[in-house]
Scaffold this motif. Structure first.
Motif, PDB file in Angstrom:
ATOM      1  N   VAL A  17       1.142  -1.048  -0.214  1.00 44.22           N
ATOM      2  CA  VAL A  17      -0.480  -0.047  -0.419  1.00 44.22           C
ATOM      3  C   VAL A  17       0.824   1.190  -0.154  1.00 44.22           C
ATOM      4  CG1 VAL A  17      -0.297   0.279   2.687  1.00 44.22           C
ATOM      5  CG2 VAL A  17      -1.652   1.482   1.158  1.00 44.22           C
ATOM      6  N   ASP A  18       0.622   2.500  -1.078  1.00 42.61           N
ATOM      7  CA  ASP A  18       1.106   3.505  -0.842  1.00 42.61           C
ATOM      8  C   ASP A  18       0.063   4.328  -0.612  1.00 42.61           C
ATOM      9  OD1 ASP A  18       3.599   3.090  -2.092  1.00 42.61           O
ATOM     10  OD2 ASP A  18       2.134   2.798  -3.865  1.00 42.61           O
ATOM     11  N   ALA A  19       0.514   4.906   1.341  1.00 41.64           N
ATOM     12  CA  ALA A  19      -0.341   5.798   2.192  1.00 41.64           C
ATOM     13  C   ALA A  19       0.019   7.132   2.279  1.00 41.64           C
ATOM     14  CB  ALA A  19      -0.663   4.814   3.592  1.00 41.64           C
ATOM     15  N   ALA A  20      -0.446   8.609   1.971  1.00 44.39           N
ATOM     16  CA  ALA A  20       0.176   9.593   2.171  1.00 44.39           C
ATOM     17  C   ALA A  20      -1.557  10.039   2.583  1.00 44.39           C
ATOM     18  CB  ALA A  20       0.747  10.109   1.014  1.00 44.39           C
ATOM     19  N   PHE A  21      -1.069  10.865   3.636  1.00 47.02           N
ATOM     20  CA  PHE A  21      -1.964  11.767   4.337  1.00 47.02           C
ATOM     21  C   PHE A  21      -1.270  12.604   5.447  1.00 47.02           C
ATOM     22  CE2 PHE A  21      -2.532   7.498   5.991  1.00 47.02           C
ATOM     23  CZ  PHE A  21      -2.756   7.840   7.277  1.00 47.02           C
ATOM     24  N   ILE A  22      -1.207  13.686   5.173  1.00 49.62           N
ATOM     25  CA  ILE A  22      -1.562  14.672   7.117  1.00 49.62           C
ATOM     26  C   ILE A  22      -3.038  14.336   7.917  1.00 49.62           C
ATOM     27  CG2 ILE A  22      -1.417  16.532   8.796  1.00 49.62           C
ATOM     28  CD1 ILE A  22       0.530  17.207   5.361  1.00 49.62           C
ATOM     29  N   ALA A  23      -2.701  14.169   9.057  1.00 51.08           N
ATOM     30  CA  ALA A  23      -3.419  13.603  10.362  1.00 51.08           C
ATOM     31  C   ALA A  23      -3.420  15.045  11.664  1.00 51.08           C
ATOM     32  CB  ALA A  23      -4.158  12.238  10.688  1.00 51.08           C
ATOM     33  N   ARG A  25      -4.329  17.034  15.058  1.00 53.83           N
ATOM     34  CA  ARG A  25      -5.242  16.979  16.244  1.00 53.83           C
ATOM     35  C   ARG A  25      -7.104  16.357  16.321  1.00 53.83           C
ATOM     36  NH1 ARG A  25      -3.630  20.809  21.003  1.00 53.83           N
ATOM     37  NH2 ARG A  25      -1.557  20.386  21.180  1.00 53.83           N
ATOM     38  N   GLY A  26      -7.504  15.412  17.009  1.00 55.18           N
ATOM     39  CA  GLY A  26      -8.788  14.763  15.971  1.00 55.18           C
ATOM     40  C   GLY A  26      -8.818  13.491  15.451  1.00 55.18           C
ATOM     41  N   ILE A  27     -10.260  13.545  15.186  1.00 55.43           N
ATOM     42  CA  ILE A  27      -9.810  12.178  14.433  1.00 55.43           C
ATOM     43  C   ILE A  27     -10.110  12.457  12.960  1.00 55.43           C
ATOM     44  CG2 ILE A  27     -11.485   9.867  13.916  1.00 55.43           C
ATOM     45  CD1 ILE A  27     -12.736  10.995  17.192  1.00 55.43           C
ATOM     46  N   THR A  28      -9.239  11.111  12.696  1.00 55.31           N
ATOM     47  CA  THR A  28      -9.331  10.738  10.895  1.00 55.31           C
ATOM     48  C   THR A  28      -9.120   9.643  10.635  1.00 55.31           C
ATOM     49  OG1 THR A  28      -7.272  12.485  11.118  1.00 55.31           O
ATOM     50  CG2 THR A  28      -8.026  10.557   8.798  1.00 55.31           C
ATOM     51  N   VAL A  29     -10.797   9.129  10.276  1.00 52.82           N
ATOM     52  CA  VAL A  29     -11.066   8.295   9.611  1.00 52.82           C
ATOM     53  C   VAL A  29     -10.478   7.260   8.078  1.00 52.82           C
ATOM     54  CG1 VAL A  29     -13.284   7.059   8.844  1.00 52.82           C
ATOM     55  CG2 VAL A  29     -13.592   8.790  10.846  1.00 52.82           C
ATOM     56  N   LEU A  30      -9.512   6.369   8.346  1.00 51.36           N
ATOM     57  CA  LEU A  30      -9.245   5.669   7.122  1.00 51.36           C
ATOM     58  C   LEU A  30     -10.585   4.778   6.464  1.00 51.36           C
ATOM     59  CD1 LEU A  30      -5.776   4.488   8.349  1.00 51.36           C
ATOM     60  CD2 LEU A  30      -6.694   7.059   7.529  1.00 51.36           C
ATOM     61  N   SER A  31     -11.012   5.415   5.484  1.00 52.12           N
ATOM     62  CA  SER A  31     -12.029   4.911   5.036  1.00 52.12           C
ATOM     63  C   SER A  31     -11.576   3.561   3.642  1.00 52.12           C
ATOM     64  CB  SER A  31     -13.509   5.685   4.129  1.00 52.12           C
ATOM     65  OG  SER A  31     -14.303   5.020   3.770  1.00 52.12           O
ATOM     66  N   GLY A  32     -12.454   2.696   3.203  1.00 53.48           N
ATOM     67  CA  GLY A  32     -12.332   1.791   1.629  1.00 53.48           C
ATOM     68  C   GLY A  32     -12.942   0.352   1.999  1.00 53.48           C
ATOM     69  N   PRO A  33     -12.414   0.141   0.868  1.00 54.48           N
ATOM     70  CA  PRO A  33     -12.599  -1.598   0.968  1.00 54.48           C
ATOM     71  C   PRO A  33     -11.961  -2.470   1.865  1.00 54.48           C
ATOM     72  CG  PRO A  33     -12.264  -1.070  -1.662  1.00 54.48           C
ATOM     73  CD  PRO A  33     -12.105   0.673  -0.419  1.00 54.48           C
ATOM     74  N   SER A  34     -12.353  -3.180   2.219  1.00 50.51           N
ATOM     75  CA  SER A  34     -11.151  -4.623   3.473  1.00 50.51           C
ATOM     76  C   SER A  34     -10.152  -4.557   2.288  1.00 50.51           C
ATOM     77  CB  SER A  34     -11.897  -5.998   3.225  1.00 50.51           C
ATOM     78  OG  SER A  34     -13.749  -5.437   4.344  1.00 50.51           O
ATOM     79  N   GLY A  35      -9.316  -4.690   2.418  1.00 52.13           N
ATOM     80  CA  GLY A  35      -8.200  -5.284   1.945  1.00 52.13           C
ATOM     81  C   GLY A  35      -7.430  -4.916   1.148  1.00 52.13           C
ATOM     82  N   SER A  36      -7.743  -2.823   1.390  1.00 54.99           N
ATOM     83  CA  SER A  36      -7.089  -1.788   0.793  1.00 54.99           C
ATOM     84  C   SER A  36      -5.997  -1.216   1.005  1.00 54.99           C
ATOM     85  CB  SER A  36      -8.417  -0.907   0.534  1.00 54.99           C
ATOM     86  OG  SER A  36      -8.710  -0.278   1.488  1.00 54.99           O
ATOM     87  N   GLY A  37      -5.707  -1.985   2.355  1.00 54.04           N
ATOM     88  CA  GLY A  37      -3.548  -1.360   3.275  1.00 54.04           C
ATOM     89  C   GLY A  37      -4.236  -0.764   4.257  1.00 54.04           C
ATOM     90  N   PRO A 209      -7.702  -0.455  -3.088  1.00 56.45           N
ATOM     91  CA  PRO A 209      -6.589  -0.915  -3.322  1.00 56.45           C
ATOM     92  C   PRO A 209      -5.315  -0.646  -3.249  1.00 56.45           C
ATOM     93  CG  PRO A 209      -8.723  -1.786  -3.987  1.00 56.45           C
ATOM     94  CD  PRO A 209      -8.876  -1.015  -4.166  1.00 56.45           C
ATOM     95  N   GLY A 210      -5.009  -0.822  -2.515  1.00 60.14           N
ATOM     96  CA  GLY A 210      -3.150  -0.760  -2.889  1.00 60.14           C
ATOM     97  C   GLY A 210      -2.940   0.850  -2.443  1.00 60.14           C
ATOM     98  N   ARG A 211      -3.808   2.235  -2.275  1.00 58.49           N
ATOM     99  CA  ARG A 211      -3.622   3.473  -2.239  1.00 58.49           C
ATOM    100  C   ARG A 211      -4.172   3.766  -1.507  1.00 58.49           C
ATOM    101  NH1 ARG A 211      -4.034   6.849  -7.625  1.00 58.49           N
ATOM    102  NH2 ARG A 211      -5.932   4.972  -8.615  1.00 58.49           N
ATOM    103  N   THR A 212      -3.813   5.175  -1.050  1.00 58.37           N
ATOM    104  CA  THR A 212      -4.724   6.408  -0.901  1.00 58.37           C
ATOM    105  C   THR A 212      -5.938   7.283  -1.774  1.00 58.37           C
ATOM    106  OG1 THR A 212      -3.601   7.642  -0.023  1.00 58.37           O
ATOM    107  CG2 THR A 212      -4.095   6.836   1.409  1.00 58.37           C
ATOM    108  N   VAL A 213      -5.939   7.492  -1.925  1.00 54.80           N
ATOM    109  CA  VAL A 213      -7.118   8.240  -3.032  1.00 54.80           C
ATOM    110  C   VAL A 213      -7.261   9.859  -3.209  1.00 54.80           C
ATOM    111  CG1 VAL A 213      -7.275   6.456  -5.002  1.00 54.80           C
ATOM    112  CG2 VAL A 213      -9.042   7.161  -3.503  1.00 54.80           C
ATOM    113  N   ALA A 214      -7.507  10.517  -1.673  1.00 54.47           N
ATOM    114  CA  ALA A 214      -8.491  11.963  -1.438  1.00 54.47           C
ATOM    115  C   ALA A 214      -8.084  11.472   0.017  1.00 54.47           C
ATOM    116  CB  ALA A 214      -9.590  11.306  -2.274  1.00 54.47           C
TER     117      ALA A 214
END
Length: 217
Positions: A17-23, A25-37, A209-214
């Protein structure tokens, strides 16, 4: 507390998985299909798996940066984690489950801190109960207290409500929101439940699957 910056490639046999984001303070939800990373991303932040490239930083502390040979030990990251199942030590009381996570003090002082945390999450009366006798919601409250006991700056929540009934789930949502606000921590929440997203998300990181997109606020 500064932001958590995640910009990594993480791999396990047969998947990456290629993951790129900035979180913030507070709650950042990681959302997507099962097995996406999503859970693999949490493992990289927790330090239980090493990314193959990129970096993870929290403020001025680098958790991982393979190019420089940096991989901070999990216990030095001040990261707490709550899993789908509480993963408590069944042979220890709820009090001692939490006390084990308290840092840099002896057992008597750790138990004092643990008792305060159990009070805060609403299960002080169960401090010396048999852990195997706890309900699902009670177990998750103990697990949440344990996750915070190590002076967590980052709280990782991997489907923590999914095994609970509707009433316990709503109560846990309210508790998590209250604690995150109160303590000013950065929380990453993996969930497939739209109600969790609506109730808790300050921002959402979308996965394919395999990456963050937005990322949406």
């Amino acid at each position: 507390m500064s932001n958590l910056i995640v910009d990594v490639r993480v791999e396990v046999p047969g998947f990456g998985v290629d993951a790129a984001f900035i979180a913030e303070r507070g709650i950042t939800v990681l959302s997507g299909p099962s097995g996406s990373g999503k859970s693999l991303t949490l493992a990289a932040v927790a330090g239980t798996i090493r990314p193959v490239r990129g970096h993870i930083r929290c403020g001025d502390v680098t958790f991982a940066e393979p190019a420089r040979g940096v991989h901070l030990r999990s216990q030095d990251r001040h990261v707490g984690m709550v899993y789908q199942h509480a993963a408590l030590f069944e042979h220890k009381s709820p009090l001692d489950n939490v006390a084990l996570a308290v840092r840099n003090v002896g057992l008597p002082a750790a138990r004092v801190v643990a008792a305060e945390l159990l009070e805060r999450v609403g299960v002080a009366s169960l401090a010396t109960a048999r852990t195997r006798s706890l309900s699902g919601g009670e177990r998750q409250r103990v697990a949440l207290a344990r996750a915070l006991a190590g002076e967590a700056r980052v709280l990782l929540l991997d489907e923590p409500f999914s095994s609970l009934d509707a009433t316990a789930r709503q109560a846990m949502r309210e508790l998590v929101r209250s604690l995150v606000n109160e303590r000013g921590v950065i929380a990453l929440l993996v969930t497939h439940d739209a109600q969790d997203v609506d109730a808790l998300a300050d921002r959402v990181v979308a996965y394919e699957p395999g990456r963050t997109v937005a990322v949406t606020e």
